[in-house]
Design an enzyme around this catalytic site. Structure first.
Site, mmCIF file in Angstrom:
data_model
loop_
_atom_site.group_PDB
_atom_site.id
_atom_site.type_symbol
_atom_site.label_atom_id
_atom_site.label_comp_id
_atom_site.label_asym_id
_atom_site.label_seq_id
_atom_site.Cartn_x
_atom_site.Cartn_y
_atom_site.Cartn_z
ATOM 1 N N CYS A 166 -1.154 -4.766 4.457
ATOM 2 C CA CYS A 166 -2.099 -5.105 5.517
ATOM 3 C C CYS A 166 -1.493 -6.115 6.479
ATOM 4 O O CYS A 166 -1.021 -7.175 6.069
ATOM 5 C CB CYS A 166 -3.379 -5.686 4.931
ATOM 6 S SG CYS A 166 -4.421 -6.445 6.197
ATOM 7 N N ILE A 167 -1.547 -5.794 7.753
ATOM 8 C CA ILE A 167 -0.892 -6.641 8.753
ATOM 9 C C ILE A 167 -1.541 -8.021 8.848
ATOM 10 O O ILE A 167 -0.838 -9.040 8.906
ATOM 11 C CB ILE A 167 -0.841 -5.945 10.136
ATOM 12 C CG1 ILE A 167 0.002 -6.775 11.109
ATOM 13 C CG2 ILE A 167 -2.224 -5.694 10.713
ATOM 14 C CD1 ILE A 167 0.444 -6.009 12.333
#
Lengths: 130, 130, 102
Positions: free
Chosen positions: B78-79
């Site tokens: 997840c960024i």
């Protein structure tokens, strides 16, 4: 252009429930779980959020985090409606065990019994807990 | 059957990554499709190639990388969670003006939408965390 | 539609198992993993909790987690089945959805 998640056709709507059982600030789960819900809103799924056990503390009115150096993210719960996330379920037993009532919560919710919440969980297709 | 896996904890600190890996291996061994493993919260730390565990310890990031290499498993970090915790790929490092990147082979950084999409696409989404 | 619940906390430390059992509807299955396996043992202060659950639920415990913690299959409450990771996958296949009690 077709997005990869549209492979099953635009009609794919699943029942997603986000289960919140942890208090805010002590750990990051409550905040990052909320971030997932906000993103998820764009996918037009059937979204609901359940608050039980210490998760009910996430919705406590009057959070003031100035003294701990963290951002107060509780106003975001009030913004959920704008994202069409309108199904917020709070477990009555969890509130009562903690000496809380619906009046202590910062956003309108549906308070329901443990038994009713259990049934609702059972109807879900995807259950995300953090 | 099509499986998605969510990993919420970092390696070594908590068993969740180990259990998720063993589960993922069993999914593949049984001939199921492993559609995606999504890493969230401290789980993003599974994807650093800079970890150097003692020689006699398991190398969790490498195990995931090998799985991706052998089976084409989609490992997504997840960024937003990665940015908080200092996990970067080349593009992100450039964008954020950082002097290097640390993502392990086989992992890619992307948005939370990839988790929701896995929930929509997969027959089962299994969560591992604390 | 039946559900598989996973529990990964020791009942001595957290209320996770209690909470799971309070929400698991009749016919759903429960799998104890990681530190959750301590909840599957016979002769502890929490054994009755799980024994009570066996009336309405099938209960499983992850063997590799049990063995890693110095426990053997014969220390598990009667009626609880020991599975390996492959068995874990089979359980997720058999039940339409999985809820992780973390």
């Amino acid at each position: 252009m077709s997005e990869p998640w549209e492979e099953e056709g635009p009609g794919t709507v699943k029942k997603f429930m986000y289960v919140n059982r942890k208090a805010p600030y002590g750990t990051i789960y409550a905040l990052e779980s909320l971030e997932v819900v906000l993103i998820a809103a764009a996918f037009e799924q059937d979204v609901s959020m359940a608050f039980l056990d210490d998760g009910v503390y996430q919705l406590k009115k009057g959070q003031d985090t100035k003294g701990i150096g963290q951002k107060n993210f509780s106003p975001t719960y009030r913004a959920l409606e704008g994202y069409d996330v309108e199904k917020l379920y709070v477990e009555a037993e969890s509130l009562a065990e903690r000496g809380l009532s619906e009046d202590d919560l910062l956003v309108p919710v549906e308070v329901m019994s443990r038994e009713a919440l259990a049934e609702l969980m059972n109807e879900q297709e995807v259950i995300l807990s953090f | 059957m099509k499986y998605g896996i969510l990993v919420n904890e970092g390696p070594y600190q908590h068993q969740a990554s180990d259990t998720a890996y063993q589960f993922a291996k069993a999914v593949l061994d049984k001939g199921h499709e492993l559609y995606r493993v999504f890493f969230y919260h401290d789980g993003v730390n599974n994807g650093t190639r800079f970890a150097v565990p003692p020689q006699d310890d398991r190398k969790i990031a490498e195990l995931w990388s090998q799985m991706a290499e052998a089976h084409g498993t989609d490992l997504v970090v997840c960024i937003a969670a990665a940015q908080r915790r200092g996990l970067l790929d080349e593009g992100e490092a450039k964008r954020q003006g950082k002097d290097g990147n640390n993502i392990a082979p086989g992992f890619r950084i992307s948005g939370l939408g990839q988790l929701i999409e896995a929930g929509i696409q997969c027959d089962r989404l299994v969560v591992f965390g604390d | 539609m039946s559900m598989l619940h996973t529990v990964n906390k020791s009942p001595f430390e957290r209320n996770t198992l209690v909470s799971c059992l309070g929400h698991a509807t009749a016919g759903s299955a429960i799998l104890l993993i990681e530190d959750g396996v301590y909840g599957a043992l016979e002769g502890t202060a929490h054994s009755d909790l799980l024994r009570g659950a066996l009336a309405d639920h099938s209960v499983y415990v992850l063997g590799p987690d049990l063995n890693a913690r110095g426990m053997t299959d014969d220390q598990v409450i009667e009626g609880v089945s020991v599975v390996d990771y492959g068995g874990f996958v089979d359980l997720t296949e058999k039940h339409e959805k999985v809820q992780a009690w973390l």
